[in-house]
Scaffold this active site. Structure first.
Site, PDB file in Angstrom:
ATOM      1  N   ARG A 176     -11.919  -8.527   9.176  1.00  0.00           N
ATOM      2  CA  ARG A 176     -11.237  -9.787   8.808  1.00  0.00           C
ATOM      3  C   ARG A 176     -10.784 -10.529  10.059  1.00  0.00           C
ATOM      4  O   ARG A 176     -10.890 -11.767  10.152  1.00  0.00           O
ATOM      5  CB  ARG A 176     -10.019  -9.472   7.928  1.00  0.00           C
ATOM      6  CG  ARG A 176     -10.365  -8.992   6.531  1.00  0.00           C
ATOM      7  CD  ARG A 176      -9.150  -8.413   5.827  1.00  0.00           C
ATOM      8  NE  ARG A 176      -9.435  -8.115   4.414  1.00  0.00           N
ATOM      9  CZ  ARG A 176      -8.749  -7.256   3.674  1.00  0.00           C
ATOM     10  NH1 ARG A 176      -7.737  -6.589   4.210  1.00  0.00           N
ATOM     11  NH2 ARG A 176      -9.060  -7.060   2.407  1.00  0.00           N
ATOM     12  N   ARG A 232       0.837  -1.199   0.000  1.00  0.00           N
ATOM     13  CA  ARG A 232       0.000   0.000   0.000  1.00  0.00           C
ATOM     14  C   ARG A 232       0.875   1.253   0.000  1.00  0.00           C
ATOM     15  O   ARG A 232       0.519   2.278  -0.557  1.00  0.00           O
ATOM     16  CB  ARG A 232      -0.916   0.000   1.232  1.00  0.00           C
ATOM     17  CG  ARG A 232      -1.946  -1.124   1.227  1.00  0.00           C
ATOM     18  CD  ARG A 232      -2.791  -1.093   2.486  1.00  0.00           C
ATOM     19  NE  ARG A 232      -3.760  -2.184   2.522  1.00  0.00           N
ATOM     20  CZ  ARG A 232      -3.579  -3.320   3.163  1.00  0.00           C
ATOM     21  NH1 ARG A 232      -2.442  -3.546   3.797  1.00  0.00           N
ATOM     22  NH2 ARG A 232      -4.522  -4.240   3.170  1.00  0.00           N
ATOM     23  N   HIS A 282      -2.973   0.967   8.437  1.00  0.00           N
ATOM     24  CA  HIS A 282      -3.676  -0.001   7.585  1.00  0.00           C
ATOM     25  C   HIS A 282      -2.642  -0.491   6.583  1.00  0.00           C
ATOM     26  O   HIS A 282      -2.472   0.062   5.505  1.00  0.00           O
ATOM     27  CB  HIS A 282      -4.850   0.673   6.862  1.00  0.00           C
ATOM     28  CG  HIS A 282      -5.484  -0.190   5.805  1.00  0.00           C
ATOM     29  ND1 HIS A 282      -5.991  -1.444   6.067  1.00  0.00           N
ATOM     30  CD2 HIS A 282      -5.680   0.023   4.476  1.00  0.00           C
ATOM     31  CE1 HIS A 282      -6.481  -1.955   4.944  1.00  0.00           C
ATOM     32  NE2 HIS A 282      -6.302  -1.094   3.974  1.00  0.00           N
ATOM     33  N   ASP A 319      -9.743  -4.468   8.212  1.00  0.00           N
ATOM     34  CA  ASP A 319      -8.792  -5.411   8.835  1.00  0.00           C
ATOM     35  C   ASP A 319      -9.401  -6.007  10.107  1.00  0.00           C
ATOM     36  O   ASP A 319      -9.267  -7.191  10.384  1.00  0.00           O
ATOM     37  CB  ASP A 319      -7.481  -4.703   9.210  1.00  0.00           C
ATOM     38  CG  ASP A 319      -6.920  -3.873   8.085  1.00  0.00           C
ATOM     39  OD1 ASP A 319      -5.933  -4.283   7.483  1.00  0.00           O
ATOM     40  OD2 ASP A 319      -7.502  -2.807   7.798  1.00  0.00           O
TER      41      ASP A 319
END
Length: 314
Positions: free
Chosen positions: A153, A90, A177, A150
């Site tokens: 998840r 990212r 993140h 996240d």
């Protein structure tokens, strides 16, 4: 002009933007949705396609617009930017996407926008920081989607591991993140019990190995999905919908969005994810949860990584 609490704008009609728009249409949170994209025809196509599903949901005005349509929106969701490619982190996206973010915020600033900016583009913490600085808006009005997905998840993996409904799992992923994020195991609870106690109730005693395996699954989820289907968009679209619900319904829900740190855990002038109360004003307050010394050190390390990248790219 004031705020129309039933109006949302989505900037960026790629996979994440169009999936978010689709999820928002189904949510019935809003009665008006504006889609904006550098490719106007793409925005028009998405608006028409999603509009055709309204007969199965509820009436809504959906159209491709311009920045002149944003002034009275309750929320502007920014998903625009380059996609994360296989083998790309990212953070690799920073240079491309920071230029795009500055351009978008520049357009928004020219209008009398009084609502909430919700940044979803990656790397979300850095782009939220850039949006905050470029806009000059109060910090409560500029938030990032952060580790909401996240955390989703994480709760899903724990629910599967323990054989319980993931909604009964209360545990957070915090920090960046991205690769330096961490699981706040010290604060994790299932049915009110500390996580290890509940694990033993279910016959799981090898805590360290299970914790490492579950967290690795969570941290690498995006990479695994990208390797298989080249992008992630459904999970984040549902996370966007959930954050928007907390804002427009003034829910005061607690979720780990990206926000500006103002002394929490000794952190200043950095944007990352810590649980926060989210309501109609954006972030009402950050909720500093209990962390072990090791977790606190990891969080500070995550913050330092983000600060270093911002310094290098400012």
């Amino acid at each position: 002009m004031g705020i129309n609490s039933r109006k949302v704008v989505v900037v960026g009609c790629g996979f994440v933007g169009s999936s978010s728009a689709f999820a928002l249409m189904q949510s019935q949170l809003f009665s008006e949705m504006v889609l904006i994209d550098a490719d106007q025809k793409r925005a028009e196509g998405e608006a028409i396609d999603i509009s055709h599903g309204m007969v199965f949901a509820s009436p809504m005005k959906i159209y491709a617009g311009t920045y002149d349509d944003i002034s009275d929106a309750a929320v502007i969701v920014i998903t625009a930017g380059a996609n994360q490619k296989p083998d790309e982190t990212r953070l690799d996206l920073i240079k491309k996407n920071s230029r795009i973010m500055k351009s978008i915020v520049g357009e928004i600033k020219k209008r009398e926008f009084e609502g909430i900016l919700l940044i979803v583009s990656n790397p979300v913490d850095i782009l939220t920081y850039i949006a905050l600085k470029e806009s000059g808006y109060p910090a409560n009005r500029v938030i990032g989607s952060g580790t909401v997905l996240d955390t989703g998840r994480f709760r899903y993996e724990l629910g599967e591991h323990l054989g319980v409904d993931s909604r009964s799992v209360h545990a957070y992923i915090i920090g960046e993140h991205g690769d330096s994020e961490l699981a706040a195991w010290s604060d994790a609870r299932v049915g009110g019990l500390p996580i290890n106690d509940f694990c033993e109730l279910r016959g799981h005693f090898d805590h360290d190995a299970s914790m490492e395996k579950i967290f690795d699954h969570v941290k690498n989820s995006a990479y695994e999905i990208i390797a298989r289907k080249h992008a992630t968009y459904y999970g984040i679209a549902m996370a966007v919908c959930r954050i928007c619900a907390a804002i427009v319904r003034d829910e005061q829900s607690i979720m780990p969005v990206s926000s500006l740190m103002r002394g929490e855990y000794g952190l200043e002038d950095v944007v990352l994810s810590i649980p926060a109360v989210v309501d109609a004003n954006g972030i009402e307050t950050v909720v500093p949860i209990e962390l072990s010394e090791k977790e606190l050190a990891q969080l500070k390390s995550s913050a330092e990584i983000l600060k270093k990248i911002i310094k290098e790219n400012s």
